[in-house]
Design a protein around this motif. Structure first.
Motif, mmCIF file in Angstrom:
data_model
loop_
_atom_site.group_PDB
_atom_site.id
_atom_site.type_symbol
_atom_site.label_atom_id
_atom_site.label_comp_id
_atom_site.label_asym_id
_atom_site.label_seq_id
_atom_site.Cartn_x
_atom_site.Cartn_y
_atom_site.Cartn_z
ATOM 1 N N LEU A 131 0.816 -1.216 0.000
ATOM 2 C CA LEU A 131 0.000 0.000 0.000
ATOM 3 C C LEU A 131 0.847 1.262 0.000
ATOM 4 N N ASN A 132 1.999 1.198 0.635
ATOM 5 C CA ASN A 132 2.855 2.386 0.712
ATOM 6 C C ASN A 132 3.768 2.553 -0.498
ATOM 7 N N LEU A 133 4.203 1.432 -1.084
ATOM 8 C CA LEU A 133 5.190 1.505 -2.168
ATOM 9 C C LEU A 133 4.652 1.011 -3.509
ATOM 10 N N GLY A 134 3.547 0.283 -3.476
ATOM 11 C CA GLY A 134 2.968 -0.223 -4.720
ATOM 12 C C GLY A 134 3.210 -1.714 -4.900
ATOM 13 N N PHE A 135 2.255 -2.394 -5.506
ATOM 14 C CA PHE A 135 2.367 -3.837 -5.728
ATOM 15 C C PHE A 135 3.528 -4.181 -6.650
ATOM 16 N N LYS A 136 3.770 -3.342 -7.629
ATOM 17 C CA LYS A 136 4.785 -3.663 -8.634
ATOM 18 C C LYS A 136 6.206 -3.557 -8.086
ATOM 19 N N SER A 137 6.461 -2.509 -7.310
ATOM 20 C CA SER A 137 7.846 -2.233 -6.918
ATOM 21 C C SER A 137 8.353 -3.093 -5.758
ATOM 22 N N VAL A 138 7.456 -3.586 -4.912
ATOM 23 C CA VAL A 138 7.869 -4.378 -3.750
ATOM 24 C C VAL A 138 8.178 -5.816 -4.164
ATOM 25 N N THR A 139 9.370 -6.282 -3.815
ATOM 26 C CA THR A 139 9.785 -7.645 -4.149
ATOM 27 C C THR A 139 9.692 -8.549 -2.913
ATOM 28 N N MET A 140 9.815 -9.836 -3.144
ATOM 29 C CA MET A 140 9.843 -10.778 -2.022
ATOM 30 C C MET A 140 11.078 -10.523 -1.155
ATOM 31 N N ASP A 141 12.174 -10.114 -1.776
ATOM 32 C CA ASP A 141 13.381 -9.749 -1.020
ATOM 33 C C ASP A 141 13.102 -8.569 -0.094
ATOM 34 N N ASP A 142 12.358 -7.576 -0.591
ATOM 35 C CA ASP A 142 12.020 -6.401 0.223
ATOM 36 C C ASP A 142 11.223 -6.804 1.456
ATOM 37 N N ILE A 143 10.271 -7.703 1.261
ATOM 38 C CA ILE A 143 9.423 -8.135 2.375
ATOM 39 C C ILE A 143 10.244 -8.912 3.391
ATOM 40 N N LYS A 181 -3.929 4.295 2.918
ATOM 41 C CA LYS A 181 -2.677 4.971 3.263
ATOM 42 C C LYS A 181 -2.193 5.884 2.150
ATOM 43 N N ASN A 182 -1.086 5.511 1.490
ATOM 44 C CA ASN A 182 -0.487 6.377 0.476
ATOM 45 C C ASN A 182 -1.217 6.206 -0.852
ATOM 46 N N GLU A 183 -2.180 7.097 -1.086
ATOM 47 C CA GLU A 183 -3.024 6.949 -2.272
ATOM 48 C C GLU A 183 -2.249 7.102 -3.573
ATOM 49 N N LYS A 184 -1.049 7.678 -3.540
ATOM 50 C CA LYS A 184 -0.280 7.889 -4.766
ATOM 51 C C LYS A 184 0.150 6.579 -5.418
ATOM 52 N N THR A 185 0.147 5.501 -4.650
ATOM 53 C CA THR A 185 0.521 4.214 -5.247
ATOM 54 C C THR A 185 -0.626 3.616 -6.061
ATOM 55 N N SER A 186 -1.834 4.138 -5.874
ATOM 56 C CA SER A 186 -3.015 3.668 -6.601
ATOM 57 C C SER A 186 -3.083 2.137 -6.624
ATOM 58 N N PRO A 187 -3.253 1.504 -5.453
ATOM 59 C CA PRO A 187 -3.207 0.036 -5.389
ATOM 60 C C PRO A 187 -4.214 -0.662 -6.299
ATOM 61 N N GLN A 188 -5.429 -0.120 -6.394
ATOM 62 C CA GLN A 188 -6.444 -0.774 -7.225
ATOM 63 C C GLN A 188 -6.032 -0.768 -8.700
ATOM 64 N N TYR A 189 -5.482 0.360 -9.140
ATOM 65 C CA TYR A 189 -5.047 0.484 -10.535
ATOM 66 C C TYR A 189 -3.895 -0.478 -10.821
ATOM 67 N N GLN A 190 -2.957 -0.600 -9.883
ATOM 68 C CA GLN A 190 -1.831 -1.515 -10.075
ATOM 69 C C GLN A 190 -2.291 -2.967 -10.081
ATOM 70 N N SER A 201 -18.930 4.239 -10.955
ATOM 71 C CA SER A 201 -18.283 5.553 -10.845
ATOM 72 C C SER A 201 -17.048 5.485 -9.953
ATOM 73 N N LEU A 202 -17.149 4.743 -8.853
ATOM 74 C CA LEU A 202 -15.994 4.593 -7.968
ATOM 75 C C LEU A 202 -14.863 3.835 -8.659
ATOM 76 N N LEU A 203 -15.205 2.859 -9.481
ATOM 77 C CA LEU A 203 -14.182 2.155 -10.264
ATOM 78 C C LEU A 203 -13.499 3.123 -11.222
ATOM 79 N N ALA A 204 -14.279 3.971 -11.881
ATOM 80 C CA ALA A 204 -13.731 4.924 -12.849
ATOM 81 C C ALA A 204 -12.803 5.924 -12.172
ATOM 82 N N ILE A 205 -13.176 6.383 -10.985
ATOM 83 C CA ILE A 205 -12.363 7.360 -10.261
ATOM 84 C C ILE A 205 -10.985 6.796 -9.931
ATOM 85 N N ARG A 206 -10.924 5.493 -9.709
ATOM 86 C CA ARG A 206 -9.641 4.863 -9.357
ATOM 87 C C ARG A 206 -8.843 4.424 -10.581
#
Length: 201
Positions: free
Chosen positions: A14-26, A89-98, A151-156
């Protein structure tokens, strides 16, 4: 350990994005080996799915708790918005879009679960608003509830509403006022304006 992995992965995703976080990071963030994670999850996709469904369960339980309070239906809508924003949390990561872009299978499962949950809550909200004289009696409840969800889907969708132009919180504020202005009676509009003024002051 499985629960701890899900909790830490959710926080990182949620804070960094689904794409950028690796299993190593976790693994590094938890101070454990990557092999320990793979004991519980065979790959990142499986972990993404587990964290997403767990977060959905947490949020949906909290949403139903708000709905059970049977508050003023307009206040209820804004309480749910605050709840969701707190969890994202950090909405800039746009988790739903990712999710939609990189994990489409998980996204489709989540979308169906969200639709089922929201149909229940939004339909109840609309019916109570009508019964209280705050929403117009002539609204088509099923149509409005489906339009609300789409509409909520479109907003995200970052392609339609880039977060570099407007924050998710701002977009939701605009949408909720738009939604409520379209269905409120004069009584409901009075409550809406009082609520908006109270929260802006």
């Amino acid at each position: 350990m499985r629960t701890q992995i899900i909790d830490k992965a959710t926080d990182l995703f949620l804070n960094l994005g689904f794409k950028s976080v690796t299993m190593d990071d976790i693994a590094h963030a938890m101070g454990i080996s990557k092999k320990t994670i793979y004991v519980h999850f065979k790959n990142k996709s499986e972990l993404v799915d587990a964290t997403t469904m767990n977060l959905f369960d947490v949020i949906s339980d909290a949403v139903f708790n708000i709905c059970d309070l049977q508050k003023n239906p307009i206040e209820e809508i804004y309480d749910i918005k605050r709840l969701v924003m707190d969890h994202l949390k950090n909405e800039k990561t746009s988790p739903q879009y990712q999710l939609q872009k990189y994990y489409p299978t998980t996204f489709e499962t989540l979308r169906q679960k969200e639709f089922d949950m929201m149909q229940t809550c939004v339909t109840d909200n609309l019916n109570r608003g009508v019964n209280l004289g705050m929403y117009r009696k002539d609204i088509d409840v099923d149509f409005i509830s489906r339009l609300y969800f789409s509409s909520l889907l479109a907003i995200r969708d970052n392609d339609l509403f880039p977060l570099k132009d407007s924050s998710l919180n701002s977009l939701l504020e605009h949408f909720y006022e738009y939604h409520l202005r379209g269905i409120c009676t004069e009584k409901g509009l009075d409550v809406l304006f009082q609520f908006i003024n109270k929260n802006q002051s």
